[in-house]
Design an enzyme around this catalytic site. Structure first.
Site, PDB file in Angstrom:
ATOM      1  N   ARG A 190      53.899  44.136  35.152  1.00 18.14           N
ATOM      2  CA  ARG A 190      52.554  44.282  35.729  1.00 18.14           C
ATOM      3  C   ARG A 190      51.977  45.652  35.366  1.00 18.14           C
ATOM      4  O   ARG A 190      50.790  45.767  35.030  1.00 18.14           O
ATOM      5  CB  ARG A 190      52.614  44.138  37.263  1.00 18.14           C
ATOM      6  CG  ARG A 190      52.834  42.705  37.706  1.00 18.14           C
ATOM      7  CD  ARG A 190      53.366  42.618  39.123  1.00 18.14           C
ATOM      8  NE  ARG A 190      52.471  43.123  40.136  1.00 18.14           N
ATOM      9  CZ  ARG A 190      52.836  43.377  41.398  1.00 18.14           C
ATOM     10  NH1 ARG A 190      54.084  43.185  41.784  1.00 18.14           N
ATOM     11  NH2 ARG A 190      51.959  43.835  42.261  1.00 18.14           N
ATOM     12  N   ARG A 223      58.030  46.843  49.366  1.00 21.93           N
ATOM     13  CA  ARG A 223      57.220  45.750  49.911  1.00 21.93           C
ATOM     14  C   ARG A 223      57.870  44.395  49.620  1.00 21.93           C
ATOM     15  O   ARG A 223      57.805  43.477  50.437  1.00 21.93           O
ATOM     16  CB  ARG A 223      55.803  45.790  49.330  1.00 21.93           C
ATOM     17  CG  ARG A 223      54.918  44.741  49.980  1.00 21.93           C
ATOM     18  CD  ARG A 223      53.487  44.793  49.518  1.00 21.93           C
ATOM     19  NE  ARG A 223      53.380  44.457  48.114  1.00 21.93           N
ATOM     20  CZ  ARG A 223      52.246  44.514  47.432  1.00 21.93           C
ATOM     21  NH1 ARG A 223      51.139  44.908  48.018  1.00 21.93           N
ATOM     22  NH2 ARG A 223      52.216  44.187  46.164  1.00 21.93           N
ATOM     23  N   ARG A 257      39.609  43.614  35.380  1.00 22.77           N
ATOM     24  CA  ARG A 257      40.892  44.080  34.841  1.00 22.77           C
ATOM     25  C   ARG A 257      40.935  44.062  33.331  1.00 22.77           C
ATOM     26  O   ARG A 257      41.940  44.450  32.746  1.00 22.77           O
ATOM     27  CB  ARG A 257      41.991  43.172  35.349  1.00 22.77           C
ATOM     28  CG  ARG A 257      42.757  43.719  36.550  1.00 22.77           C
ATOM     29  CD  ARG A 257      43.700  42.629  36.993  1.00 22.77           C
ATOM     30  NE  ARG A 257      44.929  43.119  37.493  1.00 22.77           N
ATOM     31  CZ  ARG A 257      45.242  43.150  38.802  1.00 22.77           C
ATOM     32  NH1 ARG A 257      44.379  42.781  39.695  1.00 22.77           N
ATOM     33  NH2 ARG A 257      46.420  43.557  39.181  1.00 22.77           N
ATOM     34  N   ARG A 291      55.979  38.059  48.282  1.00 23.33           N
ATOM     35  CA  ARG A 291      55.284  37.961  46.992  1.00 23.33           C
ATOM     36  C   ARG A 291      56.313  37.890  45.875  1.00 23.33           C
ATOM     37  O   ARG A 291      57.093  38.825  45.689  1.00 23.33           O
ATOM     38  CB  ARG A 291      54.350  39.173  46.801  1.00 23.33           C
ATOM     39  CG  ARG A 291      52.961  38.895  47.302  1.00 23.33           C
ATOM     40  CD  ARG A 291      52.039  40.060  47.102  1.00 23.33           C
ATOM     41  NE  ARG A 291      51.783  40.409  45.710  1.00 23.33           N
ATOM     42  CZ  ARG A 291      50.811  41.202  45.312  1.00 23.33           C
ATOM     43  NH1 ARG A 291      49.985  41.706  46.194  1.00 23.33           N
ATOM     44  NH2 ARG A 291      50.654  41.493  44.028  1.00 23.33           N
TER      45      ARG A 291
END
Ligand code: AP5
Length: 192
Positions: free
Chosen positions: A146, A128, A89, A134
């Site tokens: 993010r 989600r 990343r 999460r």
């Protein structure tokens, strides 16, 4: 060994497609997100440190994730290949991965990059978040952080692999099956 990087922003479908690719190609899945969430669930010192970053939508420090991947590569000597999901990343992670793979006399065959619009990413992750548990999915501002981390630090990793002519972009919107077929077509071209 046949090693693939599945690349893309948060919510682009890396985890979803990984599960299908693993079944078809028998690769070992290495997802740094999953490894970190397992450390958090076991309340290890590494997990406690990582949680602080993940809850804010920030990347965990390079040395932490590189150490985890190094251990995972050492403990899986006899696999057909690795499917890297969510790693590398940063440029430092990409360079470290190349060195670790060189020690195993192997390399990355291809980086498959899923392209999805920002609005679709946010929509998927908020949906989600209603059931995933999460903590980084429930809050839109964390989701946007993010995506910002991806834009600022991660996107350039594709440039690194592009300089070795290893990047293929795949449209990440459409049905899961359509995207899977497009990924498989690219893999099959490169596998003997
Ligand atoms: P990580 O766990 O890697 O999460 P992420 O990259 O944010 O990605 P997601 O798991 O959210 O999305 P995905 O692309 O896998 O998509 P998915 O298939 O799940 O990282 C989490 C955190 O850990 C990071 O923020 C960072 O803090 C830390 N971290 C991890 N690795 C790190 C590293 N290397 N360095 C530093 N820090 C690191 O799909 C998402 C949703 O969309 C699902 O609900 C799915 O059902 C749905 N969906 C999938 N495909 C479709 C489709 N075609 N159409 C409609 N919906 C779809």
């Amino acid at each position: 060994m046949f090693n693939i990087i599945l690349f893309g922003p948060p919510g682009s479908g890396k985890g979803t497609q990984s599960q299908k690719l693993l079944e078809k190609y028998g690769l070992k899945h290495l997802s740094t997100g999953d490894l970190l969430r397992s450390e958090i669930a076991h309340q290890t010192p590494l997990g406690i440190e990582a949680k602080n970053f993940m809850d804010k939508g920030q990347l965990v420090p390079d040395e932490v994730v590189i150490g985890m991947i190094s251990t995972a590569l050492e403990t899986n000597p006899d696999v057909a290949g690795f499917l890297f999901d969510g790693f590398p990343r940063t440029a430092a992670q990409a360079e470290a991965l190349d060195k670790l793979l060189q020690l195993k006399k192997t390399s990355i065959a291809v980086m498959l990059a899923l392209d999805v619009s920002e609005e679709e990413l946010v929509k998927r992750l908020l949906i989600r978040g209603q059931s995933s548990g999460r903590s980084d999915d429930t809050n839109e501002s964390v989701i946007r952080s993010r995506i910002e981390e991806y834009e600022n630090k991660t996107k350039a990793v594709a440039d690194y692999y592009n300089s070795f002519d290893k990047v293929v972009h795949i449209k990440g919107e459409g049905s899961v099956e359509e995207i899977f077929d497009a990924l498989c077509a690219e893999i099959d071209k490169r596998k003997e």
